[in-house]
Design a protein around this motif. Structure first.
Motif, mmCIF file in Angstrom:
data_model
loop_
_atom_site.group_PDB
_atom_site.id
_atom_site.type_symbol
_atom_site.label_atom_id
_atom_site.label_comp_id
_atom_site.label_asym_id
_atom_site.label_seq_id
_atom_site.Cartn_x
_atom_site.Cartn_y
_atom_site.Cartn_z
ATOM 1 N N THR A 135 -58.791 21.327 26.574
ATOM 2 C CA THR A 135 -57.813 21.964 27.354
ATOM 3 C C THR A 135 -56.320 21.867 26.993
ATOM 4 O OG1 THR A 135 -57.413 20.405 29.036
ATOM 5 C CG2 THR A 135 -59.203 21.979 29.467
ATOM 6 N N ALA A 136 -55.509 22.550 27.407
ATOM 7 C CA ALA A 136 -53.903 22.364 26.926
ATOM 8 C C ALA A 136 -53.402 21.104 27.401
ATOM 9 C CB ALA A 136 -53.125 23.412 27.786
ATOM 10 N N GLU A 137 -53.787 20.606 28.760
ATOM 11 C CA GLU A 137 -53.536 19.168 29.104
ATOM 12 C C GLU A 137 -53.980 18.056 28.286
ATOM 13 O OE1 GLU A 137 -54.862 21.515 30.823
ATOM 14 O OE2 GLU A 137 -53.213 22.132 32.305
ATOM 15 N N ALA A 138 -55.140 18.083 27.765
ATOM 16 C CA ALA A 138 -55.537 17.241 26.769
ATOM 17 C C ALA A 138 -54.942 17.399 25.378
ATOM 18 C CB ALA A 138 -57.065 17.456 26.493
ATOM 19 N N VAL A 139 -54.768 18.492 24.863
ATOM 20 C CA VAL A 139 -54.029 18.728 23.596
ATOM 21 C C VAL A 139 -52.530 18.158 23.892
ATOM 22 C CG1 VAL A 139 -53.122 20.382 21.928
ATOM 23 C CG2 VAL A 139 -55.273 20.566 22.882
ATOM 24 N N GLY A 140 -51.978 18.370 25.073
ATOM 25 C CA GLY A 140 -50.437 17.742 25.071
ATOM 26 C C GLY A 140 -50.544 16.376 25.102
ATOM 27 N N ALA A 141 -51.430 15.611 25.843
ATOM 28 C CA ALA A 141 -51.653 14.112 26.014
ATOM 29 C C ALA A 141 -52.010 13.739 24.223
ATOM 30 C CB ALA A 141 -52.763 13.844 26.775
ATOM 31 N N GLY A 142 -52.750 14.388 23.466
ATOM 32 C CA GLY A 142 -53.079 13.990 22.193
ATOM 33 C C GLY A 142 -51.535 13.917 21.357
ATOM 34 N N VAL B 259 -56.405 23.402 18.445
ATOM 35 C CA VAL B 259 -57.312 22.461 19.014
ATOM 36 C C VAL B 259 -58.343 22.303 17.604
ATOM 37 C CG1 VAL B 259 -57.350 23.296 21.269
ATOM 38 C CG2 VAL B 259 -58.947 24.682 19.434
ATOM 39 N N ARG B 260 -59.194 21.101 17.726
ATOM 40 C CA ARG B 260 -60.198 21.107 17.000
ATOM 41 C C ARG B 260 -61.373 21.219 17.867
ATOM 42 N NH1 ARG B 260 -60.867 19.941 11.383
ATOM 43 N NH2 ARG B 260 -62.951 19.633 11.179
#
Length: 641
Positions: free
Chosen positions: A258-265, A104-105
């Motif tokens: 979150t993991a969901e946001a990182v996956g979308a990124g 993450v950042r």
């Protein structure tokens, strides 16, 4: 994984292989696009920050006992959505506890109030059982491959410092502690002899301190642990990403996705990489997962092995991923000798790797890349034409493709003479491939060995039209994770080599999948160079595969026993759309067919159904292309262009 015998010490933390008791070296890199790989996670969810002499383990205290993922049988791991997000699930008495680790950042205010913003690893541990459990975050003086060291540990509420540096920030304050030499904290927890967190942790002799910080984990709750990256002074970093307050470290509160946001990124960042749909779940996810992981781990061990460097550079070039190619191109240019040869630590020829890396970078039109790479590329092309590089059979096929891909990029920056030389050199090397077909040993049989050598043989077989290698590729695709494999495996499928993560093998496995869909040839793309009879009736698509003519896409649909092929080639910079159009072929299905044009459609010859495999002729489903609007498949009797 199996439970170790009673006399095996708990200090053995690496995940054991199925049917074995000794630890296995197998890892997946974690990190961010701007920082690259900053940590690794093993099959038990054990995280080690790169540059640190310690690692973070996790133990769960349930109703029956303490559960240690490194020695439990009921532990499973997967990459979420093909991204560098690693989920490790452990079964305890009444359900699963799930551990997710990803880069993450993050941002925070340090203890002195100064802002902190940097790349980090986030660990999320979720209690999916029906009852509350205890979570122990174990800071262990071990690395993924051997001994480490911890001198001191300080716990201040939610902040844990190891040897004076902020090592972790926990979303819940630490409630209990257990410490001592390796193995002692686990014994203390098992005996219920842990202590209040305000006690002084006494260092142990030899810098082998181990500390377990316990936090409650109620039903459905999630504990988040932020692990700031470690950049040892004086170490040259592969990636150039920076951070504002990386030295001071974060404070007790932090902000991170979150993991969901990182996956979308990750999905957004890699939306333009090629997509291949061969109708097999194992193969279909290899390219995306490999490309995403190599954004982080492309620099791991590539400069000590030429074949590994070539495989990594080829896949990244075919996927158009510029970020990880930049550092690789710089390193390869630095490795070039005065005469133009690119030789790495193993003495192998990495000329093709330099050319692959340069192709998409020069096509960006950046003056920085032109200044850095034009000279080395011109030297390499000149050396190839003199016969001083790409002179070994194992380098021919990759070298011919690398030269063909870099030529249009050279034209796009106003270097037609060098581009023409690259085209001539590509034809020269390709002629060696044709002349040597069947008379030279397959690539990688002796000098490479391991998984990389096995995949080189698979790729040679695909290009040669040997359909039997598809089953072999499927077997190799079951090893590790879609985006991460070790450099070698034993007969039971357990990692048994020197490298827990081999970027060359990751790249070669994904490139073999691209080869199954399409390979490049001087006059145009070769669609489906091999065709296993078990694929009869299967709909297949490929989108955005880079060739010397541009990004090629196709879709295959069936009309009775006749396959319909639709294609489009989008010229890339340096390719003249008014010039000779690509000529496509499909030797796996119809060796006699040729189709010319930037777009087109064709009904290929009838294919004999395998005996006993199907009961009736397949019906074509509607197309669902992503990158291009391919025409609707024609019905019998319609005309074709």
């Amino acid at each position: 994984m199996t439970t170790p015998p009673d006399d095996q010490p708990l200090s053995i933390v690496r995940a054991t292989a199925l049917g074995r008791t000794e630890p296995v070296l197998s890892t997946i890199p974690l990190g961010t696009v701007d920082a690259g790989a900053i940590a690794d996670v093993d099959p038990a969810g054990w995280v080690r920050m790169r540059g640190a002499a310690w690692s973070l383990d996790w133990w769960i205290g349930a109703e029956d006992r303490w559960h240690h993922p490194a020695s439990e049988a009921a532990v499973r791991q997967r990459q979420l959505d093909g991204a560098p997000i690693v989920e490790t699930s452990m079964r305890v008495t009444c359900g699963d506890v799930v551990h997710r680790a990803f880069g993450v950042r993050a941002s925070s205010l340090g203890a002195d109030g100064a802002p902190w913003d940097d790349s980090a690893v986030m660990v999320e541990i979720q209690n999916s059982t029906a009852v509350p459990v205890a979570l122990a975050l174990a800071f262990r003086p071990l690395t993924l491959s051997g001994e480490g060291a911890i001198g001191t540990v300080e716990v201040d509420g939610a902040v844990v410092r190891v040897d004076g540096r902020v090592a972790a920030v926990v979303s819940r304050p630490v409630s209990r502690l257990a410490s001592g030499v390796p193995g002692t904290p686990a014994e203390l927890l098992a005996a219920g002899r842990d202590q209040e967190p305000d006690v002084r942790i006494v260092p142990v002799e030899g810098g082998r301190l181990e500390v377990a910080a316990v936090v409650p984990l109620p039903h459905t709750a999630v504990v988040r642990v932020l692990l700031p990256r470690v950049v040892p002074q004086g170490r040259r970093r592969w990636f150039g990403g920076g951070g504002g307050g990386a030295t001071a470290g974060p404070g007790a509160a932090f902000d991170a996705p979150t993991a969901e946001a990182v996956g979308a990124g990750w999905a957004a960042h890699t939306r333009d990489i090629p997509r291949v749909e061969l109708g097999d779940p194992l193969l279909d996810r290899l390219v995306v997962a490999a490309a995403r992981t190599l954004v982080l781990g492309a620099g791991d061990h590539v400069l000590d092995h030429a074949a590994r460097a070539v495989e990594v550079a080829e896949l990244l070039a075919r996927c158009g991923l510029v970020e990880p190619l930049g550092p690789l191109a710089r390193a390869l240019a630095d490795a070039q000798r005065l005469g133009g040869a690119v030789r790495l630590d193993d003495g192998g020829d990495a000329t093709a790797a330099l050319l692959f890396a340069a192709a998409p970078l020069l096509a960006t039109g950046s003056e920085v890349w032109e200044e850095l790479l034009l000279g080395p590329v011109a030297k390499s092309v000149h050396l190839v034409r003199k016969g001083g590089a790409l002179d070994q059979p194992s380098t021919w096929r990759a070298g011919a493709l690398a030269l063909a891909l870099v030529a249009p990029s050279l034209r796009s920056i106003g270097q037609p003479e060098v581009a023409a030389d690259a085209d001539d050199a590509a034809a020269q090397v390709a002629a060696r491939v044709v002349a040597g077909a069947g008379s030279v040993a397959p690539t990688g049989t002796a000098e490479d060995g391991g998984l990389l050598g096995a995949l080189a043989q698979v790729r040679d077989g695909i290009v040669a039209g040997d359909s039997s290698v598809v089953a072999r590729l499927l077997d190799l695709s079951r090893l590790g994770e879609p985006g991460a494999v070790a450099d070698d495996y034993d007969a039971q499928g357990a990692a048994s080599g020197r490298l827990g993560f081999d970027p060359g093998a990751v790249a070669a496995r994904a490139a073999a999948t691209l080869d199954l869909a399409m390979v490049d040839r001087a006059d145009g793309p070769v669609v489906l160079p091999t065709w296993p009879e078990t694929w009869f009736g299967r709909s297949i698509e490929a989108h955005g595969v880079l060739t010397r003519f541009g990004r090629a896409s196709f879709a295959l649909r069936w009309h009775g026993v006749r396959p319909a092929l639709l294609w489009e080639v989008e010229p890339t910079p340096g390719v003249d759309p008014q010039g000779p159009a690509p000529v496509l072929s499909c030797p796996g299905l119809d060796p006699a067919w040729r189709g010319e044009g930037w777009t087109g459609e064709a009904l290929l010859g009838a294919v004999e159904p395998p005996e006993g495999l199907v009961d009736e002729a397949p019906v074509a489903p509607p197309l669902s292309p992503r990158r291009v609007d391919l025409p609707t498949p024609p019905s019998e009797g319609q005309s074709f262009i």
